[in-house]
Design a protein around this motif. Structure first.
Motif, short mmCIF file in Angstrom:
data_model
loop_
_atom_site.label_atom_id
_atom_site.label_comp_id
_atom_site.label_asym_id
_atom_site.label_seq_id
_atom_site.Cartn_x
_atom_site.Cartn_y
_atom_site.Cartn_z
N PHE A 55 6.51 13.00 2.92
CA PHE A 55 6.89 11.93 3.14
C PHE A 55 7.89 11.56 4.64
CE2 PHE A 55 7.54 9.99 -1.33
CZ PHE A 55 6.54 10.39 -1.54
N THR A 56 7.02 10.52 5.43
CA THR A 56 7.94 10.47 6.80
C THR A 56 8.35 9.01 6.61
OG1 THR A 56 6.36 11.71 8.03
CG2 THR A 56 7.53 10.57 9.80
N ILE A 57 8.95 8.50 7.16
CA ILE A 57 9.96 6.76 7.64
C ILE A 57 10.31 6.85 8.97
CG2 ILE A 57 11.94 7.91 7.15
CD1 ILE A 57 13.11 5.65 5.87
N ALA A 58 9.58 5.53 9.46
CA ALA A 58 9.53 5.49 10.74
C ALA A 58 9.26 3.85 11.31
CB ALA A 58 7.55 5.92 11.47
N ARG A 59 9.72 3.58 12.31
CA ARG A 59 10.00 1.77 12.21
C ARG A 59 9.41 2.12 13.21
NH1 ARG A 59 15.49 -0.11 11.67
NH2 ARG A 59 17.33 1.90 11.89
N ASP A 60 8.76 0.22 13.39
CA ASP A 60 8.10 -0.06 14.48
C ASP A 60 8.67 -1.49 14.71
OD1 ASP A 60 4.60 -2.06 14.14
OD2 ASP A 60 6.29 -1.73 15.66
N ASN A 61 9.86 -1.27 15.64
CA ASN A 61 10.28 -2.25 16.10
C ASN A 61 9.94 -3.79 16.86
OD1 ASN A 61 13.12 -0.88 15.45
ND2 ASN A 61 13.37 0.34 17.48
N ASP A 62 8.93 -3.58 17.45
CA ASP A 62 7.86 -4.66 17.95
C ASP A 62 7.66 -5.32 16.75
OD1 ASP A 62 6.06 -2.39 20.36
OD2 ASP A 62 8.21 -3.24 20.45
N ASN A 63 7.52 -5.29 15.57
CA ASN A 63 6.70 -5.38 14.82
C ASN A 63 7.93 -6.11 13.27
OD1 ASN A 63 3.91 -6.05 15.36
ND2 ASN A 63 3.53 -4.66 15.32
N ASN A 64 8.43 -5.85 13.55
CA ASN A 64 10.43 -5.25 13.10
C ASN A 64 9.68 -5.61 11.94
OD1 ASN A 64 12.90 -6.80 12.54
ND2 ASN A 64 12.44 -8.79 11.89
N MET A 65 9.44 -3.64 11.34
CA MET A 65 8.63 -3.32 10.07
C MET A 65 9.80 -1.89 10.13
SD MET A 65 5.31 -4.70 9.92
CE MET A 65 4.49 -4.35 8.47
N VAL A 66 9.24 -1.42 9.32
CA VAL A 66 9.43 -0.52 8.69
C VAL A 66 8.68 0.37 7.74
CG1 VAL A 66 11.53 1.59 7.93
CG2 VAL A 66 12.14 -0.28 9.64
N TYR A 67 7.73 1.67 8.63
CA TYR A 67 7.16 2.52 7.65
C TYR A 67 7.94 3.95 5.94
CZ TYR A 67 4.05 -0.57 10.76
OH TYR A 67 3.48 -1.78 11.23
N LEU A 68 6.86 4.15 5.54
CA LEU A 68 7.00 4.98 4.96
C LEU A 68 5.64 5.78 5.14
CD1 LEU A 68 8.80 6.92 3.40
CD2 LEU A 68 8.34 5.69 0.76
N GLN A 69 4.83 7.03 5.52
CA GLN A 69 3.99 7.22 5.48
C GLN A 69 3.98 7.81 4.50
OE1 GLN A 69 0.47 6.56 6.90
NE2 GLN A 69 -0.35 7.90 5.14
N MET A 70 3.48 8.68 3.44
CA MET A 70 3.16 9.33 1.66
C MET A 70 2.21 10.21 1.54
SD MET A 70 5.19 6.49 -0.89
CE MET A 70 3.48 5.88 -1.12
N SER A 71 2.00 11.49 1.30
CA SER A 71 1.26 12.05 2.13
C SER A 71 0.77 12.59 0.87
CB SER A 71 0.40 12.77 2.87
OG SER A 71 1.42 13.86 3.88
#
Length: 125
Positions: A68-84
């Protein structure tokens, strides 16, 4: 009014991948430490990953490290959780949460100030 909305959940086969998103309104996610938690039926809610405010330090539950990887996208005011490499034991409702703090932790859920309603992730063949 503050609102966190998760999306991206679904049904996936073991070994597959999913990317969860957490969108915010009423607050700027970059001003908060952000955590992803999950809760499986009959189990306690557990922290999966978090990203700190400012320096973006991350922490992960041992069982998801490397997957799993957590990452911010500040331009879009979002946070993601990439799960593999998903496993059946990853099946749960996944929640994002915001904590008005600089550091992040995934031990004490009650420290988080705002929560989304969750998105279901089911890993099954």
């Amino acid at each position: 009014q503050v609102q966190l909305v998760e999306s991206g959940g679904g049904l996936v086969q073991p070994g597959g991948s999913l990317a969860l998103s957490c969108a915010a309104s009423g607050l700027t996610l970059d001003d908060y430490a952000i955590g992803w938690y999950r809760q499986a039926p009959g189990k306690e809610r557990e922290g999966v990953a978090c990203v700190s405010r400012g320096y973006d330090t991350t922490y992960y539950l041992d069982s998801v490290k490397g997957r799993f990887t957590i990452a911010r996208d500040n331009d879009n005011n979002m946070v993601y959780l990439q799960m593999s490499s998903l496993k059946p034991e990853d099946t749960a409702v996944y929640f994002c949460a915001a904590d008005d703090a600089w550091g992040c932790q995934i031990i004490i859920a009650s420290e988080y100030d705002y929560w989304g309603r969750g998105t279901q992730v089911t890993v099954s063949s």
